[in-house]
Write a protein that holds these residues in place. Sequence first.
Motif, PDB file in Angstrom:
ATOM      1  N   GLU A 153       1.062  -1.218   0.123  1.00 60.33           N
ATOM      2  CA  GLU A 153       0.004   0.127  -0.048  1.00 60.33           C
ATOM      3  C   GLU A 153       0.890   1.192  -0.125  1.00 60.33           C
ATOM      4  O   GLU A 153       1.273   1.865   1.097  1.00 60.33           O
ATOM      5  CB  GLU A 153      -0.971   0.272   0.989  1.00 60.33           C
ATOM      6  CG  GLU A 153      -1.858  -0.810   1.247  1.00 60.33           C
ATOM      7  CD  GLU A 153      -2.987  -0.999   2.446  1.00 60.33           C
ATOM      8  OE1 GLU A 153      -3.020   0.125   3.122  1.00 60.33           O
ATOM      9  OE2 GLU A 153      -3.156  -1.995   3.132  1.00 60.33           O
ATOM     10  N   ARG A 167      -0.784  -1.899  10.823  1.00 61.75           N
ATOM     11  CA  ARG A 167      -0.840  -2.886   9.573  1.00 61.75           C
ATOM     12  C   ARG A 167       0.637  -3.595   9.492  1.00 61.75           C
ATOM     13  O   ARG A 167       0.735  -4.763   9.028  1.00 61.75           O
ATOM     14  CB  ARG A 167      -0.723  -2.008   8.367  1.00 61.75           C
ATOM     15  CG  ARG A 167      -2.190  -1.508   7.939  1.00 61.75           C
ATOM     16  CD  ARG A 167      -2.446  -0.455   6.573  1.00 61.75           C
ATOM     17  NE  ARG A 167      -3.677  -0.181   6.373  1.00 61.75           N
ATOM     18  CZ  ARG A 167      -4.604   0.402   6.785  1.00 61.75           C
ATOM     19  NH1 ARG A 167      -4.234   1.091   8.243  1.00 61.75           N
ATOM     20  NH2 ARG A 167      -5.859   0.758   6.361  1.00 61.75           N
ATOM     21  N   HIS A 303      -4.975  -7.259   7.035  1.00 60.95           N
ATOM     22  CA  HIS A 303      -4.674  -6.102   5.743  1.00 60.95           C
ATOM     23  C   HIS A 303      -3.577  -6.867   4.851  1.00 60.95           C
ATOM     24  O   HIS A 303      -3.275  -7.995   5.029  1.00 60.95           O
ATOM     25  CB  HIS A 303      -3.567  -4.976   6.242  1.00 60.95           C
ATOM     26  CG  HIS A 303      -4.808  -4.307   7.256  1.00 60.95           C
ATOM     27  ND1 HIS A 303      -5.529  -3.128   6.943  1.00 60.95           N
ATOM     28  CD2 HIS A 303      -4.619  -4.114   8.811  1.00 60.95           C
ATOM     29  CE1 HIS A 303      -6.064  -2.683   7.895  1.00 60.95           C
ATOM     30  NE2 HIS A 303      -5.595  -3.171   9.018  1.00 60.95           N
ATOM     31  N   ASP A 306      -5.190  -8.523  -0.941  1.00 63.05           N
ATOM     32  CA  ASP A 306      -5.715  -8.476  -2.264  1.00 63.05           C
ATOM     33  C   ASP A 306      -5.365  -9.517  -3.037  1.00 63.05           C
ATOM     34  O   ASP A 306      -6.043  -9.758  -4.097  1.00 63.05           O
ATOM     35  CB  ASP A 306      -5.314  -7.090  -2.619  1.00 63.05           C
ATOM     36  CG  ASP A 306      -6.066  -5.781  -2.212  1.00 63.05           C
ATOM     37  OD1 ASP A 306      -6.972  -5.929  -1.339  1.00 63.05           O
ATOM     38  OD2 ASP A 306      -5.531  -4.617  -2.403  1.00 63.05           O
ATOM     39  N   SER A 346      -0.543   3.262  -7.639  1.00 68.82           N
ATOM     40  CA  SER A 346      -0.965   4.007  -6.319  1.00 68.82           C
ATOM     41  C   SER A 346      -0.453   5.313  -6.007  1.00 68.82           C
ATOM     42  O   SER A 346      -0.993   6.009  -5.162  1.00 68.82           O
ATOM     43  CB  SER A 346      -0.499   2.840  -5.399  1.00 68.82           C
ATOM     44  OG  SER A 346      -1.071   1.655  -5.540  1.00 68.82           O
TER      45      SER A 346
END
Length: 348
Positions: A153, A167, A303, A306, A346
Motif C-alpha cells: 500500500e 498494518r 490487511h 488483495d 497507487s
Amino acid sequence: MNNPFIPDLEVELVAGALDALHESTRIQGKIVDDAASDAGAVVLLEINGRKLRYHCAVKKKVDRYALPHDLLNRLDNAQHTLLVSSPLSPDMANRCRDIGLQFIDTAGNAYINDGAGIYVHVTGRRGDIDRQFPVNDTMTPAALRMMFASLAEPALLDAPYRDISSRARISTGAISKAFETLESRGLIGLASSGKRMIRTPELFLNEWASGYAGRLKPKLRKYRFAIDNLDRFLTWNPEFQLSAWGGEPAAMMLTGHLKPEACTVYVDMDDPHTLKDIVKDFRLRADPQGRIEIIEMFWNPDHFTDSFPTVPLHLVYADLMATHDSRNIAAARQLIPGITQHVHDSTR
C-alpha cells in the motif's frame, strides 16, 4: 583507451579487475576502444584461444542490499555484458552465478560462461573486501517491514504512524528511523505534491527482496516439514486472513509456468489452530530439510489480502529470488511488471 565518455575511475577499476583476473586465472584481457559505445568500457578476453567481447557494467560497490538482480533485469543482452566491481563476497559471487550474471572483480573472483564451452568460476578471493564493503546494518527489520507495507500500500508512506504501526506491526517509535533509513538510501523521496513516494520501484523491490532474505526472515518463526505426497498438499485451500501461499505454489497460481518442488505457506501464528490443523490434516513430519516451510505472517493479517490465496506479490518475489534456482528466478521476473505497475498506479 581514449573514449572520452568513460570516466577515468571506471577505466581504472576495469583495468584493476582485468589484472586480478589474470593473476587468478591467467586469462588475458584488455580494454578496447569502441566508438559506438558511449555507455561504458568494452573489454576483450582471450580464453583457450577464443576472444570474448563484453560491454562492462561497472559498479564500484555491490553489497548485499544492492542486488545484481536489478542490474540483470535491466540488461539488453546479459550474455555479452560483464559486471565489473570491487571484491564480491562469496555469497554475492554465487548469487551472480546462480542468476547468470557474468562478472569479474578486483580480487580476481569471476564468473564467465559464454554458453558455448567456456566456463570460469572463481570465488573466495578477498582482496580488500573488508575495507571496501563495510557491513551496512542500517536496513533494520523495522525498515524492511516498512518496505513490505509500502509495496503493498504505497499510500502508507504518508499515513498516520498509528496506521502504519497497525498494518506492518512496527512500533511507532521505529517508524521515523525506518523513514530516515529509506530516505538516506535514496529509496524514497518527495513527489512534486510533497508526498513521499517510492523513487524507483524495481530497485526498491530488489532491495526489499534481499533484505527480507538476509535480515527479516531469519528472525521470524518458521518450521520445516516432510510430506509423502506433495501433490496432495497442493490441493490445500488456505483460510482467508489466517494463511496464504508463498514461494513456488504462489508462483504456480500467478504465472501458470512453475511446478512446485517445495511449498511455502505463511500462517497467522497468533491463531492457536491453523498451524496445528495443517500438520494434522496432512500428517506432516518435522524435518529441517523438508520440502514444506511454514512461516509466520509478520504483518497484520487483516490487511494486505488483495492477492489471496497468495501473499502479496512482492513477498512471493522475495521467496523465489532467495532460492537462487534459475526456474524460480524466471518465474519471479514475470511478477515484476505487476508489482511496479501497482506502485505507479497507487501514486498517481
